[in-house]
Design a protein around this motif. Structure first.
Motif, mmCIF file in Angstrom:
data_model
loop_
_atom_site.group_PDB
_atom_site.id
_atom_site.type_symbol
_atom_site.label_atom_id
_atom_site.label_comp_id
_atom_site.label_asym_id
_atom_site.label_seq_id
_atom_site.Cartn_x
_atom_site.Cartn_y
_atom_site.Cartn_z
ATOM 1 N N MET A 1 0.827 -1.205 0.000
ATOM 2 C CA MET A 1 0.000 0.000 0.000
ATOM 3 C C MET A 1 0.865 1.260 0.000
ATOM 4 O O MET A 1 0.548 2.242 -0.686
ATOM 5 C CB MET A 1 -0.916 -0.013 1.234
ATOM 6 N N ARG A 2 1.961 1.233 0.736
ATOM 7 C CA ARG A 2 2.831 2.409 0.797
ATOM 8 C C ARG A 2 3.404 2.736 -0.578
ATOM 9 O O ARG A 2 3.488 3.903 -0.963
ATOM 10 C CB ARG A 2 3.963 2.168 1.805
ATOM 11 N N ARG A 3 3.785 1.685 -1.313
ATOM 12 C CA ARG A 3 4.332 1.910 -2.658
ATOM 13 C C ARG A 3 3.258 2.457 -3.596
ATOM 14 O O ARG A 3 3.541 3.320 -4.443
ATOM 15 C CB ARG A 3 4.890 0.603 -3.207
ATOM 16 N N LEU A 5 0.646 4.305 -2.709
ATOM 17 C CA LEU A 5 0.407 5.700 -2.333
ATOM 18 C C LEU A 5 1.541 6.599 -2.814
ATOM 19 O O LEU A 5 1.298 7.709 -3.313
ATOM 20 C CB LEU A 5 0.256 5.810 -0.808
ATOM 21 N N SER A 6 2.761 6.107 -2.672
ATOM 22 C CA SER A 6 3.916 6.903 -3.119
ATOM 23 C C SER A 6 3.851 7.152 -4.628
ATOM 24 O O SER A 6 4.057 8.287 -5.097
ATOM 25 C CB SER A 6 5.208 6.173 -2.762
ATOM 26 N N HIS A 89 -0.061 -6.524 -6.171
ATOM 27 C CA HIS A 89 -0.921 -5.707 -5.304
ATOM 28 C C HIS A 89 -2.353 -6.232 -5.363
ATOM 29 O O HIS A 89 -2.853 -6.616 -6.420
ATOM 30 C CB HIS A 89 -0.889 -4.246 -5.744
ATOM 31 N N GLU A 93 -6.243 -2.852 -2.326
ATOM 32 C CA GLU A 93 -5.171 -1.887 -2.120
ATOM 33 C C GLU A 93 -5.145 -0.854 -3.247
ATOM 34 O O GLU A 93 -4.966 0.347 -3.008
ATOM 35 C CB GLU A 93 -3.828 -2.605 -2.052
ATOM 36 N N ALA A 97 -5.964 3.021 -2.513
ATOM 37 C CA ALA A 97 -4.891 3.972 -2.798
ATOM 38 C C ALA A 97 -5.389 5.066 -3.741
ATOM 39 O O ALA A 97 -5.088 6.255 -3.545
ATOM 40 C CB ALA A 97 -3.697 3.244 -3.422
#
Length: 276
Positions: A1-3, A5-6, A89, A93, A97
């Motif tokens: 999820m962080r990737r 969002l980034s 993913h 997610e 996102a």
């Protein structure tokens, strides 16, 4: 999820439409107080900064529709969604996102507008007369409304792989909800009694006294219409654009319900969607 969002925020800050909307809303935040100030000086009127801090709400439902359709629709047209799935993913997610980035974009645009118009309005028009807690609550609900619009349009875009069709669907939904809310508010504003008149044989207009207004909405239907003005996002848009702070808590609750409902419905469709 962080990737996800980034990558999403990286795309957002490189999106020309996002910057165009941000610049437009910032320009409006600068121009509106000066226009109000010029009218105050010309007609020797007293002004209130509270009367302008909600004007941005009139644009929220439309710019969010355009931005979400362009930003999320590009993921389908460029094949980004398939690439994300191939990278491992989960669909939830990807959906969450996209919703988070669009919601954050709406918040950022509105927040910049609110800060600029509040500072300039306080200098040119008047200091705030409402309690600080009320002003902050008003700003909070207007930001939440922006996220709610993002939730609605994310559901529509993620349910359609054609970018052009998704854009048209978002705009039609925005326009339809706008006119429904406008019609309801217009009916609610009709007075219960109106002054009747008739034309004499001499061609003169003679007032006949007050009589019931056939356009007046009363009873259970009026209660239902009043509920819709606070439940529908565009109804809230009208209330906030007029700096109506009477039922901020109710509007926030309805926003959260709509956001949760559209997210659940959109995610359910996206989970089962056959991505070509």
């Amino acid at each position: 999820m962080r990737r996800l969002l980034s990558a999403g925020f990286y795309r957002l800050f490189r999106n020309r439409l996002f910057w165009g909307i941000l610049i437009f809303m910032t320009a409006m935040a600068v121009i509106i107080p000066f226009v109000i100030y010029a009218q105050m000086m010309k007609y020797q009127l007293a002004g209130s900064v509270e009367s302008v801090i909600g004007i941005h709400s009139a644009f929220t439902g439309f710019f969010t529709a355009v931005l979400c359709a362009d930003f999320l629709g590009t993921e389908y047209s460029d094949g980004t969604v398939r690439n994300k799935l191939a990278a491992g993913h989960a669909r939830w997610e990807i959906y969450c996102a996209g919703l988070a980035v669009c919601g954050a974009a709406s918040i950022l645009i509105l927040l910049v507008h609110q800060v600029v118009i509040s500072v300039i309005g306080r200098i040119l028009i008047s200091p705030f007369t409402a309690p600080l807690q009320m002003v902050l609550a008003f700003y909070g609900v207007s930001l939440l409304l922006g996220v709610t619009f993002a939730g609605i349009y994310t559901m529509l875009v993620k349910s359609n792989q054609n970018k052009a069709v998704a854009a048209v669907l978002c705009l039609i939904t925005a326009i339809l909800l706008f006119f429904i809310s406008f019609y309801i508010l217009a009916r609610l504003s009709a007075p219960e009694m109106i002054t009747g008149y008739e034309m004499t044989e001499a061609g003169e207009v003679v007032l006949t006294g007050e009589e019931p207004n056939p356009q007046y909405v009363g009873g259970a239907l009026r209660t239902f219409f009043e509920f819709l003005t606070y439940f529908l996002p565009f109804g809230q848009m009208f209330h906030l654009s007029q700096a109506d702070t009477g039922r901020l808590g109710i509007m926030a609750l309805y926003d959260l319900l709509i956001l949760a409902g559209t997210a659940a419905a959109g995610l359910a469709v996206f989970q089962r969607k056959d991505l070509k």
